[in-house]
Design an enzyme around this catalytic site. Structure first.
Site, mmCIF file in Angstrom:
data_model
loop_
_atom_site.group_PDB
_atom_site.id
_atom_site.type_symbol
_atom_site.label_atom_id
_atom_site.label_comp_id
_atom_site.label_asym_id
_atom_site.label_seq_id
_atom_site.Cartn_x
_atom_site.Cartn_y
_atom_site.Cartn_z
ATOM 1 N N HIS A 98 0.809 -1.225 0.000
ATOM 2 C CA HIS A 98 0.000 0.000 0.000
ATOM 3 C C HIS A 98 0.841 1.273 0.000
ATOM 4 O O HIS A 98 0.544 2.238 0.716
ATOM 5 C CB HIS A 98 -0.959 0.005 1.193
ATOM 6 C CG HIS A 98 -1.998 -1.070 1.155
ATOM 7 N ND1 HIS A 98 -2.493 -1.587 -0.026
ATOM 8 C CD2 HIS A 98 -2.638 -1.746 2.164
ATOM 9 C CE1 HIS A 98 -3.403 -2.518 0.260
ATOM 10 N NE2 HIS A 98 -3.504 -2.635 1.560
ATOM 11 N N HIS A 168 -10.303 1.162 0.531
ATOM 12 C CA HIS A 168 -10.037 0.001 1.386
ATOM 13 C C HIS A 168 -11.060 -0.103 2.531
ATOM 14 O O HIS A 168 -10.700 -0.395 3.674
ATOM 15 C CB HIS A 168 -8.620 0.081 1.943
ATOM 16 C CG HIS A 168 -8.018 -1.232 2.352
ATOM 17 N ND1 HIS A 168 -8.474 -1.949 3.433
ATOM 18 C CD2 HIS A 168 -7.002 -1.950 1.826
ATOM 19 C CE1 HIS A 168 -7.742 -3.052 3.570
ATOM 20 N NE2 HIS A 168 -6.856 -3.077 2.595
ATOM 21 N N GLU A 280 -11.683 -3.868 -3.169
ATOM 22 C CA GLU A 280 -10.702 -2.863 -3.543
ATOM 23 C C GLU A 280 -10.420 -2.866 -5.051
ATOM 24 O O GLU A 280 -9.529 -3.581 -5.521
ATOM 25 C CB GLU A 280 -9.392 -3.117 -2.800
ATOM 26 C CG GLU A 280 -9.529 -3.353 -1.299
ATOM 27 C CD GLU A 280 -8.253 -3.943 -0.730
ATOM 28 O OE1 GLU A 280 -7.157 -3.392 -0.978
ATOM 29 O OE2 GLU A 280 -8.349 -4.986 -0.035
#
Length: 316
Positions: A98, A168, A280
């Site tokens: 991420h 998310h 996502e």
């Protein structure tokens, strides 16, 4: 109205903005451009907290816009046109997750504008941030229209770089302790198997007869999902790709996306213990290191655009 929601360890304020005035009401935080609350007909649809502190611990990434590259990059290393970049390795296995330990989902975004129906947040990531080349300017706009939450993300860079943001949020449509009884359907025919470190092996595997075949709606159960489902080879016009339904509440979530893939994660590795399902939309993970995967390269002068819609409805 902008309200103070909490405070970062260094004293910086975290703010919240409420949007939506009908059946759908959404609360967005400046921390991570995170969706903290989604109320549909007065019922909570996402995992979140009324306090800020959990977002620094057990609720890490919950509701955030993660990036500059969502998901994992193997070995925290990327080659762009033959030039290697060493990225922040924030996973025990040496991967970059991420966007690194100081990725977009853990930063304070600037609230650019807001109204009763929408809020726009911006973030500047300098050249070399978490090892990524290029100064990147990103904008996330949330808008509530009737029973739809729309997220539009755009970004530009002053140099060739990697770019793949993703929302998310952890969805729970019933308020039950876990989402095992929720029914899931995904408009995909292939998925990406992963190794023990959750890095794609490079195989693009058929979903039929696999444990992850959700081509027809069925209960999630204990499937143990943390995989990318392959939607297309290139970004496409916005279309519905995932359906999540709670037989208990009667609420259905339809997710539409322009992205090439969608990561589905049941939160089993976190203290959330399957309390919600992360949906996502994003570029296929580790695409920069995988032959034949859709590109996550953003060229200087180009504009990255990704749109997702979260459509809530009931049978009545």
């Amino acid at each position: 109205m902008i309200n103070t929601f909490g405070q970062m360890p260094d004293g910086r304020a975290v703010h919240s903005v409420a949007i939506g005035e009908g059946r759908l009401k959404v609360q967005v935080l400046s921390y991570g451009a995170s969706v903290q609350s989604v109320l549909f007909n007065g019922a909570q649809m996402v995992v979140g907290s009324e306090r800020f502190e959990p977002y620094l611990g057990p609720l890490k990434y919950a509701g955030a816009v993660v990036g500059r590259v969502a998901n994992r990059i193997a070995g925290a290393r990327a080659m762009i046109d033959g030039v290697a970049s060493s990225l922040d390795a924030n996973e025990p296995n040496g991967a970059c997750l991420h966007g690194g330990s100081d990725g977009a989902g853990q930063l304070i975004w600037t609230i650019l504008d807001h109204s009763a129906a929408q809020v726009t947040l911006t973030l500047h990531l300098p050249d070399g941030h978490m090892g990524f080349p290029g100064a990147l300017d990103v904008q996330a706009r949330y808008r509530v229209e009737a029973e739809v939450l729309r997220l539009e993300i755009t970004a530009t860079s002053d140099a060739d770089t990697l770019c793949s943001f993703a929302p998310h949020g952890y969805w729970n449509l019933s308020g039950e302790a876990n989402i095992d009884a929720h029914e899931l359907r995904i408009a995909a025919e292939h998925f990406l198997p992963v190794d023990a470190a959750l890095i794609p092996t490079g195989e693009v595997a058929p979903l039929k007869k696999s444990a992850f075949d959700f081509s027809q709606a069925r209960a999630i159960g204990g499937a143990g999902i943390d995989h990318n489902f392959c939607l297309s080879r290139a970004r496409a016009p916005l279309c519905a790709v995932v359906w999540l339904h709670s037989p208990k509440s009667g609420v259905t979530l339809e997710v539409a996306s322009t992205e090439t893939g969608v990561q589905i994660y049941d939160g089993r590795h976190l203290r959330l213990a399957r309390a919600g399902l992360a949906i996502e939309p994003q570029v296929w993970p580790d695409a920069v290191n995988q032959t034949g995967f859709p590109s996550m390269t953003l060229r200087k002068g180009e504009t990255y655009r990704a749109t997702s819609e979260f459509r809530l409805h009931t049978a009545d």
